[in-house]
Design a protein around this motif. Structure first.
Motif, PDB file in Angstrom:
ATOM      1  N   LEU A  29      -3.965  -3.671  -0.629  1.00 41.67           N
ATOM      2  CA  LEU A  29      -5.010  -2.909  -1.314  1.00 41.67           C
ATOM      3  C   LEU A  29      -4.453  -2.197  -2.546  1.00 41.67           C
ATOM      4  O   LEU A  29      -5.118  -2.126  -3.596  1.00 41.67           O
ATOM      5  N   TRP A  30      -3.232  -1.699  -2.414  1.00 37.69           N
ATOM      6  CA  TRP A  30      -2.607  -1.036  -3.560  1.00 37.69           C
ATOM      7  C   TRP A  30      -2.334  -2.039  -4.682  1.00 37.69           C
ATOM      8  O   TRP A  30      -2.515  -1.715  -5.872  1.00 37.69           O
ATOM      9  N   LEU A  31      -1.923  -3.244  -4.321  1.00 36.48           N
ATOM     10  CA  LEU A  31      -1.671  -4.269  -5.338  1.00 36.48           C
ATOM     11  C   LEU A  31      -2.960  -4.659  -6.058  1.00 36.48           C
ATOM     12  O   LEU A  31      -2.947  -4.939  -7.264  1.00 36.48           O
ATOM     13  N   LEU A  32      -4.066  -4.689  -5.328  1.00 35.44           N
ATOM     14  CA  LEU A  32      -5.341  -5.003  -5.968  1.00 35.44           C
ATOM     15  C   LEU A  32      -5.704  -3.961  -7.025  1.00 35.44           C
ATOM     16  O   LEU A  32      -6.331  -4.285  -8.043  1.00 35.44           O
ATOM     17  N   VAL A  33      -5.311  -2.718  -6.785  1.00 37.38           N
ATOM     18  CA  VAL A  33      -5.579  -1.658  -7.754  1.00 37.38           C
ATOM     19  C   VAL A  33      -4.580  -1.693  -8.900  1.00 37.38           C
ATOM     20  O   VAL A  33      -4.935  -1.490 -10.068  1.00 37.38           O
ATOM     21  N   TYR A  43       0.635 -12.082  -5.607  1.00 37.48           N
ATOM     22  CA  TYR A  43       1.236 -11.133  -4.669  1.00 37.48           C
ATOM     23  C   TYR A  43       0.471 -11.073  -3.349  1.00 37.48           C
ATOM     24  O   TYR A  43       1.062 -10.812  -2.287  1.00 37.48           O
ATOM     25  N   LEU A  44      -0.822 -11.325  -3.390  1.00 37.92           N
ATOM     26  CA  LEU A  44      -1.575 -11.406  -2.138  1.00 37.92           C
ATOM     27  C   LEU A  44      -1.131 -12.612  -1.321  1.00 37.92           C
ATOM     28  O   LEU A  44      -1.081 -12.555  -0.080  1.00 37.92           O
ATOM     29  N   ALA A  45      -0.809 -13.709  -2.004  1.00 33.69           N
ATOM     30  CA  ALA A  45      -0.288 -14.887  -1.301  1.00 33.69           C
ATOM     31  C   ALA A  45       1.065 -14.578  -0.663  1.00 33.69           C
ATOM     32  O   ALA A  45       1.356 -15.002   0.461  1.00 33.69           O
TER      33      ALA A  45
END
Length: 431
Positions: A29-33, A43-45
């Motif tokens: 969730l932090w990476l999405l932001v 990075y989600l992968a």
């Protein structure tokens, strides 16, 4: 004990996996932001792959080589996370910055989360193993970047080892600069953190083993004494357990009527089986009503209520136990009748009053029991069931203390002079 420790370790592995999953969700969730589209997909992968790496040892946690599998996948975890931090995303997803700049971000701290996961497994070795591989693989990754031909290093610029402050700052601010001082700081901090965490886990594991040992001892002790006595003995082992004191308790005696004659007809093995069946059912009923099984007396037993717990409903529990015991015997007799066995009749006597409770005996052998006239009266009431043709005989004072709900189960009340006593007492009979 080994099985209990293994159960705790499996619970620790399961909890560590759940904590890992929560951490992955939070970081994702932090990476999405933080990361712009579409680089966040990369990075989600990586986060999804990291989750898969954790799922495999969790799914195999009951395998006989589960810990070896976990240690191998720990190395893969460290390698994947190190690569995700140092290696830029594929072309078109990342920014066109030198690879050396990736060593200046604080993402190294994500590696330390693996130490937290290892600490939840109750294994100091897992913490040491994880910390060692974090230091080793991260050092290798930094060294490979440091050794690149396009990397700027103080050693290659300052040939004589001397640089002005302005020149040093210019080199430090160069995007291609790589220094080893931050690496040494990271390695030393990781080593100290690993050591401290391993010591904490080792101490926690010691407390776990002590608790398991205590449970094993208590379980073994409960096979020889009543479970509530075992609990009290374990809890007050260093507080003078068993010191004599006066308390108001209810005493229950129960006996298999005519067991001697039945034994002659049954033979030793069947008589033993009958006695074992009676004792198993008696223990279940007594413990169901929070009673203390004081002792077995051949084909009978003595139980007390209110001696350890200090509750004020000792008489009510004793009467309820007597009634429940007769229902249990009735159910047992129904089964015995279907297979052609003779029914069993159990006589019960109940009385309550002040007694002395505590340890009695010699230094080598003590017994936790109650002593007083109440015990003698309860025993006499149990014996009086034969002449009164009843299944339960309770004293008037006990039934009064138990309340009207208990009294409803008794059909007769009469004065009775017990053997060895001059004055009669009022007793109540349940048939």
């Amino acid at each position: 004990m080994a099985e209990n420790v293994r159960t705790a370790e499996l619970a620790g592995l399961a909890f560590a996996f759940r904590a890992r999953a929560v951490a992955i969700v939070v970081v994702s969730l932090w990476l999405l932001v933080l990361v712009p589209w579409p680089r966040d997909l990369y990075y989600l992968a990586v986060a999804a792959l990291f989750f898969v790496l954790g799922t495999v040892p969790y799914a195999l946690r009951r395998h006989r080589h589960a810990w070896a599998i976990k240690l191998v996948f720990t190395v893969l975890d460290v390698a994947l996370m190190t690569a995700a931090i140092i290696v830029p995303p594929p072309a078109g997803l990342g920014v066109d910055w030198p690879i050396q700049t990736r060593l200046r971000t604080p993402e190294f701290l994500y590696l330390l989360l693996l130490l937290g996961e290892a600490a939840l497994t109750y294994r100091p070795l897992a913490v040491l193993w994880t910390g060692t591989w974090i230091a080793a693989i991260w050092s290798l990754g930094v060294w490979l970047v440091y050794a690149r031909a396009d990397s700027v290093r103080f050693a290659t610029v300052a040939h004589d080892g001397r640089l002005s402050a302005e020149a040093s700052l210019r080199i430090f601010l160069d995007p291609a600069y790589v220094g080893l001082t931050p690496l040494w700081t990271q390695v030393i901090a990781t080593g100290l953190f690993t050591l401290l965490l391993a010591i904490a886990v080792w101490r926690g594991r010691g407390l776990l083993l002590a608790q398991v040992r205590s449970e094993v001892v208590r379980a073994d002790l409960a096979r020889y004494v009543s479970p509530d006595v075992a609990d009290a003995l374990s809890a007050r082992a260093h507080a003078g357990f068993g010191a004599p004191q006066t308390r108001v308790v209810a005493v229950l005696f129960a006996d298999v009527v005519g067991f001697t004659g039945m034994s002659e007809d049954l033979g030793p093995e069947r008589a033993f089986a009958l006695l074992r069946g009676f004792r198993e059912r008696s223990c279940k009923v007594v413990f169901r009503h929070a009673g203390t099984l004081d002792k077995f007396l051949g084909d009978g037993f003595m139980a007390t209520f209110g001696g350890l717990d200090g509750r004020g409903d000792a008489a009510a529990r004793a009467i309820a136990c007597a009634l429940d015991l007769q229902r249990e015997i009735d159910a047992w007799n129904a089964k015995r009748t279907t297979r052609g066995a003779a029914p069993v009749r159990v006589a019960v006597g109940v009385h309550c009053g002040p007694v002395v409770i505590g340890n009695i005996g010699a230094d080598q052998r003590v017994e936790f029991t109650v002593i007083g006239d109440v015990v003698n009266v309860a025993s006499r009431l149990e014996a009086a069931t034969r002449e009164l043709n009843g299944r339960i005989v309770a004293s008037d004072c006990c039934l009064a203390a138990a309340g009207p709900e208990a009294a409803a189960h008794f059909t007769r009340a009469l004065p009775l002079t017990l053997r060895g006593r001059l004055q009669p007492i009022v007793v109540h009979v349940a048939e």
